[in-house]
Design a protein around this motif. Structure first.
Motif, PDB file in Angstrom:
ATOM      1  N   LEU A  47       4.882  11.362  -3.706  1.00 25.36           N
ATOM      2  CA  LEU A  47       5.586  10.108  -3.450  1.00 25.36           C
ATOM      3  C   LEU A  47       6.218   9.540  -4.718  1.00 25.36           C
ATOM      4  O   LEU A  47       5.605   9.527  -5.782  1.00 25.36           O
ATOM      5  CB  LEU A  47       4.625   9.062  -2.885  1.00 25.36           C
ATOM      6  CG  LEU A  47       3.882   9.426  -1.602  1.00 25.36           C
ATOM      7  CD1 LEU A  47       2.841   8.368  -1.293  1.00 25.36           C
ATOM      8  CD2 LEU A  47       4.858   9.594  -0.441  1.00 25.36           C
ATOM      9  N   THR A  84       0.828  -1.208   0.000  1.00 21.71           N
ATOM     10  CA  THR A  84       0.000   0.000   0.000  1.00 21.71           C
ATOM     11  C   THR A  84       0.858   1.252   0.000  1.00 21.71           C
ATOM     12  O   THR A  84       1.997   1.246   0.499  1.00 21.71           O
ATOM     13  CB  THR A  84      -0.906   0.015   1.242  1.00 21.71           C
ATOM     14  OG1 THR A  84      -1.599   1.274   1.331  1.00 21.71           O
ATOM     15  CG2 THR A  84      -0.102  -0.164   2.521  1.00 21.71           C
ATOM     16  N   LEU A  85       0.312   2.341  -0.530  1.00 15.26           N
ATOM     17  CA  LEU A  85       0.989   3.632  -0.443  1.00 15.26           C
ATOM     18  C   LEU A  85       1.124   4.099   0.998  1.00 15.26           C
ATOM     19  O   LEU A  85       1.944   4.985   1.295  1.00 15.26           O
ATOM     20  CB  LEU A  85       0.218   4.674  -1.250  1.00 15.26           C
ATOM     21  CG  LEU A  85       0.159   4.480  -2.766  1.00 15.26           C
ATOM     22  CD1 LEU A  85      -0.693   5.574  -3.407  1.00 15.26           C
ATOM     23  CD2 LEU A  85       1.553   4.461  -3.386  1.00 15.26           C
ATOM     24  N   SER A  86       0.361   3.524   1.903  1.00 12.99           N
ATOM     25  CA  SER A  86       0.426   3.915   3.317  1.00 12.99           C
ATOM     26  C   SER A  86       1.746   3.534   3.979  1.00 12.99           C
ATOM     27  O   SER A  86       1.999   3.926   5.121  1.00 12.99           O
ATOM     28  CB  SER A  86      -0.733   3.289   4.096  1.00 12.99           C
ATOM     29  OG  SER A  86      -1.978   3.800   3.658  1.00 12.99           O
ATOM     30  N   GLU A 137       8.951   5.922  -5.539  1.00 11.51           N
ATOM     31  CA  GLU A 137       9.403   4.696  -4.880  1.00 11.51           C
ATOM     32  C   GLU A 137      10.622   4.919  -4.001  1.00 11.51           C
ATOM     33  O   GLU A 137      10.950   4.065  -3.158  1.00 11.51           O
ATOM     34  CB  GLU A 137       9.698   3.620  -5.931  1.00 11.51           C
ATOM     35  CG  GLU A 137       8.467   3.013  -6.571  1.00 11.51           C
ATOM     36  CD  GLU A 137       7.873   3.834  -7.696  1.00 11.51           C
ATOM     37  OE1 GLU A 137       6.905   3.366  -8.317  1.00 11.51           O
ATOM     38  OE2 GLU A 137       8.380   4.953  -7.967  1.00 11.51           O
ATOM     39  N   ASN A 172       4.750   1.861  -7.364  1.00  7.04           N
ATOM     40  CA  ASN A 172       3.512   2.537  -6.987  1.00  7.04           C
ATOM     41  C   ASN A 172       2.453   2.197  -8.032  1.00  7.04           C
ATOM     42  O   ASN A 172       2.679   2.389  -9.237  1.00  7.04           O
ATOM     43  CB  ASN A 172       3.704   4.057  -6.950  1.00  7.04           C
ATOM     44  CG  ASN A 172       4.646   4.498  -5.852  1.00  7.04           C
ATOM     45  OD1 ASN A 172       4.832   3.801  -4.856  1.00  7.04           O
ATOM     46  ND2 ASN A 172       5.254   5.659  -6.023  1.00  7.04           N
ATOM     47  N   ARG A 223       2.808  -1.242  -4.296  1.00  6.80           N
ATOM     48  CA  ARG A 223       2.273  -0.266  -3.340  1.00  6.80           C
ATOM     49  C   ARG A 223       1.050   0.380  -3.977  1.00  6.80           C
ATOM     50  O   ARG A 223       1.157   1.308  -4.769  1.00  6.80           O
ATOM     51  CB  ARG A 223       3.352   0.761  -2.978  1.00  6.80           C
ATOM     52  CG  ARG A 223       4.480   0.136  -2.177  1.00  6.80           C
ATOM     53  CD  ARG A 223       5.632   1.079  -1.924  1.00  6.80           C
ATOM     54  NE  ARG A 223       6.654   0.437  -1.107  1.00  6.80           N
ATOM     55  CZ  ARG A 223       7.918   0.849  -1.005  1.00  6.80           C
ATOM     56  NH1 ARG A 223       8.330   1.915  -1.682  1.00  6.80           N
ATOM     57  NH2 ARG A 223       8.776   0.194  -0.238  1.00  6.80           N
ATOM     58  N   TYR A 268       4.515   4.688   3.083  1.00  4.87           N
ATOM     59  CA  TYR A 268       5.387   5.858   3.008  1.00  4.87           C
ATOM     60  C   TYR A 268       5.199   6.745   4.238  1.00  4.87           C
ATOM     61  O   TYR A 268       4.065   7.062   4.629  1.00  4.87           O
ATOM     62  CB  TYR A 268       5.097   6.658   1.745  1.00  4.87           C
ATOM     63  CG  TYR A 268       5.546   5.977   0.482  1.00  4.87           C
ATOM     64  CD1 TYR A 268       6.899   5.799   0.209  1.00  4.87           C
ATOM     65  CD2 TYR A 268       4.622   5.498  -0.446  1.00  4.87           C
ATOM     66  CE1 TYR A 268       7.317   5.169  -0.955  1.00  4.87           C
ATOM     67  CE2 TYR A 268       5.032   4.868  -1.619  1.00  4.87           C
ATOM     68  CZ  TYR A 268       6.381   4.708  -1.864  1.00  4.87           C
ATOM     69  OH  TYR A 268       6.799   4.082  -3.015  1.00  4.87           O
ATOM     70  N   THR A 298       3.622   7.102 -10.692  1.00  2.00           N
ATOM     71  CA  THR A 298       3.456   5.722 -11.147  1.00  2.00           C
ATOM     72  C   THR A 298       4.267   5.430 -12.413  1.00  2.00           C
ATOM     73  O   THR A 298       4.013   4.443 -13.097  1.00  2.00           O
ATOM     74  CB  THR A 298       1.979   5.418 -11.421  1.00  2.00           C
ATOM     75  OG1 THR A 298       1.491   6.289 -12.460  1.00  2.00           O
ATOM     76  CG2 THR A 298       1.138   5.609 -10.173  1.00  2.00           C
ATOM     77  N   TRP A 334       3.036   9.905   3.441  1.00  2.00           N
ATOM     78  CA  TRP A 334       1.647   9.870   2.972  1.00  2.00           C
ATOM     79  C   TRP A 334       0.714  10.250   4.119  1.00  2.00           C
ATOM     80  O   TRP A 334       0.915   9.812   5.239  1.00  2.00           O
ATOM     81  CB  TRP A 334       1.271   8.470   2.464  1.00  2.00           C
ATOM     82  CG  TRP A 334      -0.030   8.470   1.717  1.00  2.00           C
ATOM     83  CD1 TRP A 334      -0.218   8.709   0.405  1.00  2.00           C
ATOM     84  CD2 TRP A 334      -1.335   8.243   2.271  1.00  2.00           C
ATOM     85  NE1 TRP A 334      -1.551   8.655   0.082  1.00  2.00           N
ATOM     86  CE2 TRP A 334      -2.268   8.373   1.226  1.00  2.00           C
ATOM     87  CE3 TRP A 334      -1.816   7.972   3.556  1.00  2.00           C
ATOM     88  CZ2 TRP A 334      -3.636   8.226   1.404  1.00  2.00           C
ATOM     89  CZ3 TRP A 334      -3.175   7.825   3.745  1.00  2.00           C
ATOM     90  CH2 TRP A 334      -4.072   7.945   2.671  1.00  2.00           C
ATOM     91  N   ALA A 376       1.004  10.210  -6.114  1.00  2.00           N
ATOM     92  CA  ALA A 376       1.952   9.103  -6.231  1.00  2.00           C
ATOM     93  C   ALA A 376       2.445   8.999  -7.672  1.00  2.00           C
ATOM     94  O   ALA A 376       1.644   8.910  -8.607  1.00  2.00           O
ATOM     95  CB  ALA A 376       1.295   7.790  -5.805  1.00  2.00           C
ATOM     96  N   GLY A 385      -2.675   2.188  -4.373  1.00  2.00           N
ATOM     97  CA  GLY A 385      -3.498   3.263  -3.830  1.00  2.00           C
ATOM     98  C   GLY A 385      -4.937   2.815  -3.659  1.00  2.00           C
ATOM     99  O   GLY A 385      -5.222   1.637  -3.409  1.00  2.00           O
TER     100      GLY A 385
END
Length: 333
Positions: A109, A97-99, A111, A222, A161, A101, A282, A104, A280, A163
């Protein structure tokens, strides 16, 4: 291609299994079998992700070319699973998950952005919950990433990761809540600026990219929408599918919603004022083959699923009609 899916009956796992079967792959699903039926055309192995004996028994049912893990939340459990499967699978695809980071949802964000520090053997509830910052959920996923990399190495692992994920069979309830709200008609409270870019990604596009990684693409990615569409685009797609005649979408500024103490992220699903929420990068995933469809297509297919199956609304998602009416009345004044 021989694929093992850890969790294969709900949302993303379901989409991964469906896509893999459509490609003619040999698919094994590891699940408890408590809810949902076994997907047709797969081999099912019953067991608990948290049970060491079950996981060892699973490994003996291999080998596989790759595993897609949709069940990783507690690092020490994922460490045990990865260790058991090390010699039974060639590649490990972890859904994260992006969480993970540390920045966040405040910072943009990539990588290379700093990740929360969690050991590979951390137990449940490791870390802390901040506002708006880190969460025990994010710490847990970060520890799961570390566990997989420690066991398989970077050359045999892919970390996705992800979203916000929307689409048919969504159980979190973000997309379904908005479609159901629009279907009620009347004055619909819409949050903030309709021009705000958002990055939801369709569950089928995540599944497709996970299978690309299963075929041999490794690294950390991401996985989110392009950011080329807006919250206004999303609600317009919802209205196009579900709104009765006379529906009016009323965009209420962020500051009004904050002053009325509307819960961000869940009170009005996907609404958050922090600038990094939908920022994020990507590019790495897209260079590796990630392709994402339009929000309109995702909304359309989600609506068709809702009409066909009428699932129970997700708990804890959305404001009540009374709350919405109060905010709209206050904004009118």
């Amino acid at each position: 291609m021989r694929l093992l899916v850890l969790g294969g009956t709900h949302f993303l796992g379901r989409a991964v299994v469906s896509d893999a079967l459509a490609r003619g792959w040999d698919v094994t699903v590891f699940r408890r079998g408590i809810s949902g039926a076994d997907p047709e055309g797969v081999r099912s192995v019953r067991g608990d992700y948290t049970g060491p004996d079950d996981v060892v028994r699973l490994a003996s049912a291999g080998p596989w070319d790759a595993v897609v893990d949709t069940l990783a939340y507690v690092p020490r459990e994922t460490l045990a699973v990865a260790s058991a499967l090390r010699d039974a699978v060639r590649r490990y695809v972890l859904v994260s998950t992006l969480s993970v980071y540390a920045g966040w949802p405040v910072d943009p964000l990539t990588e290379d952005s700093p990740v929360l520090d969690a050991p590979a053997d951390a137990g449940p509830g490791f870390g802390y919950d901040g506002d708006p910052g880190p969460s025990t959920y994010g710490f847990g996923k970060a520890g799961c990433e570390r566990a997989v990399i420690e066991v398989f190495g970077a050359d045999r692992a892919a970390v996705l990761r992800v979203g916000v994920v929307l689409g048919p069979h969504e159980y979190v309830g973000r997309g379904p809540w908005w479609l159901r709200r629009v279907r009620r008609g009347g004055r619909v409270l819409a949050p903030g600026d309709p021009r705000r870019p958002i990055q939801p990604v369709d569950v089928r596009d995540v599944a497709d990219f996970a299978l690309r990684c299963a075929e041999g693409t490794t690294g950390v990615f991401n996985v989110a929408g392009s950011g080329d569409e807006t919250f206004g685009d999303f609600l317009a797609a919802c209205a196009d599918r579900a709104a009765p005649e006379g529906t009016e979408v009323v965009w209420v500024p962020d500051e009004v919603l904050v002053a009325r103490e509307i819960r961000q992220w869940t009170g009005l699903p996907m609404w958050r004022t922090h600038p990094g929420t939908w920022a994020a990068d990507t590019a790495l995933a897209r260079a590796a083959g990630l392709v994402t469809r339009s929000l309109a297509e995702t909304v359309c297919d989600t609506w068709e699923w809702l009409l066909a199956e009428d699932p129970e609304p997700a708990a804890g998602m959305g404001i009540t009609p009374d709350q919405e009416a109060e905010v709209l009345a206050a904004y009118r004044r």
